[in-house]
Structure formats: structure tokens, C-alpha cells
Design an enzyme around this catalytic site. Sequence first.
Site, PDB file in Angstrom:
ATOM      1  CG  HIS A   1      -1.830  -1.134   1.356  1.00 42.60           C
ATOM      2  ND1 HIS A   1      -2.851  -1.361   0.469  1.00 42.60           N
ATOM      3  CD2 HIS A   1      -1.903  -2.143   2.275  1.00 42.60           C
ATOM      4  CE1 HIS A   1      -3.525  -2.437   0.841  1.00 42.60           C
ATOM      5  NE2 HIS A   1      -2.968  -2.932   1.925  1.00 42.60           N
TER       6      HIS A   1
HETATM    7  C1  BDR Z   1      -3.212   1.173   4.966  1.00 44.53           C
HETATM    8  O1  BDR Z   1      -3.579   0.766   6.295  1.00 44.53           O
HETATM    9  C2  BDR Z   1      -2.441   0.383   7.031  1.00 44.53           C
HETATM   10  O2  BDR Z   1      -2.643  -0.853   7.602  1.00 44.53           O
HETATM   11  C3  BDR Z   1      -1.302   0.315   6.072  1.00 44.53           C
HETATM   12  O3  BDR Z   1      -0.098   0.716   6.666  1.00 44.53           O
HETATM   13  C4  BDR Z   1      -1.708   1.224   4.951  1.00 44.53           C
HETATM   14  O4  BDR Z   1      -1.274   2.539   5.177  1.00 44.53           O
HETATM   15  C5  BDR Z   1      -3.818   0.206   3.974  1.00 44.53           C
HETATM   16  O5  BDR Z   1      -5.213   0.241   4.029  1.00 44.53           O
END
Ligand code: BDR
Length: 318
Positions: free
Chosen positions: A241
Amino acid sequence: MTKQKILFDTDPGVDDALALLYLHRHPNIDLLGITTVFGNAPISVTTRNARFLAEAWGIKAPVHAGAAVPLNWSGAPHPYPVHVHGANGLGNYPIAQEPREEMDTAARFIVDSIRQNPGQVRLLAVGGLTNLARALETDPAIADLVQDVVVMGGAFEIPGNVSPVAEANIYADPHAADRVFAASWKVTAVPLNLTGRTVITREALATISADANPEMQMVAALSQGYIDFYLQWGEAGMLVHDCSAAVFLTDPDLFTTRPGSVVVIKEGPAAGLTLQRLGAARYSPSEWDRRRTQLVCVGGDAAGILARIYDVCATPRN
Ligand code: BDR
Ligand code: CA
């Protein structure tokens, strides 16, 4: 080439760690500072983790602790995702330093950094958007002094990852997210629509990190539980992500953007839902018209994004 001045707002967080490594190693990035926010763990833990990574990797940029809870918060925070990021937020990688209480200086630091570098700072936010909203509240003029804002967050016309409609970073503080999208600065969202396709398998991670620098080997080690989580949900490997959003800073041509103002649902079962105005149809005047047109990365070249990450993060130390 002039380096890009980046402020990194983060909740480390396994995938946050890879994003930090990308920013640290990229030759065209000048990392001005790291601000932390609650999210993947409590604020004392995400701040400890940011300090731990910065120290381990020789990152000189200062770390400033930020928000412990969302705006307008009256209850207990959402449960922290220990099943995704581990009990210590970094995949249970051993860390000697204990978390500690710190002053919340993130919003002030964001404001000061933007004021000191008018028109030059790019904000990359990969956690809940509380610090950014509070910086705007502290000094609304920063919206016109920052270069732009890039956010990992949102799920546009697809299911969320923490509720049927919401992505984790937007869900963490929907009020803050709505303010950030409504402000006059230029925001680009890198949502699940794209990051759900930037996937590194366990095998690929082992291959790229085998001869890589020690920093990348640490990222590989702390990512193993995160990979287990995603495998359990039928993914081929870890969803990248936050680092995908970091690649947007340096390689925007790998991303497909869609223009339109963005609204976040703030309360109720749809809290955290991100909606973008599509098309130019005429409606009666409304809140939508008053909002700036923002960009949402609905797609992109996932293989190309991963290749950039491998190039930057996994090269052997010279
Ligand atoms: C986002 O949520 C967090 O768990 C991760 O670091 C990322 O920024 C993904 O939905
Ligand atoms: Ca994050």
C-alpha cells in the site's frame, strides 16, 4: 536535478517501513521529516517504530510524534490491527527501545516546514489524516503554500479493507480525511483500487532481498507475518500500500489518475466511504461545487511500480 522535499506522515506499520526505505534511498528525494500518527499501533508505538527505523538506517530527518486519537473522538480508538502488523506494529521484529510518551509536535512541524519552503514541500501521508487536518487548522494558509499532498487511502467503488466500504487510513479518521480532500491544496489519492494490485509474493521478496542491502533484509524479515495475513485472505503475497504511494512521487507516469472532487462519509455504518464526483453533469449548486478537483489513482502499471521499488530499495549496498 533538484531533489523533491518530502514530509512523510506515517504509522509504522510494516508497509510503512518499506515506504520509508524507498524515500530514504531514492536519489531524488530530500526527506525533510517524519511525522507519526496512531493507526497500525498506538502513537507511542508508531513513533518508537519510526525512531527505530530511522536510527537503524541512518536517516537524519527528524521524527515528530503526532495525533494519538482522531478528531472529534469521544470513545476508545478502533482496535489496533495486531493481526496484520504484529503486536509491536513492525511484525514483531525485535526492538529494544520501549515506547514512551512524547509531546505532540507533528502538526506544528508540518506547518513550519511548509512555511520555510513555500511552494516546495510535498506531503506524503500513509496513515490516518489527523496530523494533516490539524496542520490545516493551525495554519490554513499552508494549503496554498504546499506543492501537493499524496495520500495512501480510500476505496473508490470497491469494497474496503476494514469495513465493507472503508479503507483503513480513511476509516481511522474520516473527519480529518474529509477536511483534507475538501481543502484547496492539490491531493492525489492512491487507494486500494491500485494498491490491491501491487503485490509482492514471499518468494519474490526472498529473491530481491537475498543479496540486497541490510535495510531491505530487515524489511523482508519484518514483513513475514504481514505476508501470512494476506495469504490467509487469498492474496498472492503482501499488498504494497504505502510504498506504492511513495512511487507516485517519483514516477507519476506509472499511475492512471481520475479527476473529481472527493467527499468522505464521516459517521455511521458507511463511515470512511470515499466518493468521487464523476463526469460533468449539471446539478443544483452544492458542497461538491465548492471542493477542489482532486485526483484519484484508479489504476496503474502495478508491475512497473514494483520494479521501481525493487530498483530503489533492493540494490546491494555499494
Ligand atoms: C493502509 O492501512 C495500514 O494498515 C497500512 O499501513 C496502509 O497505510 C492500507 O489500508
Ligand atoms: Ca500506513
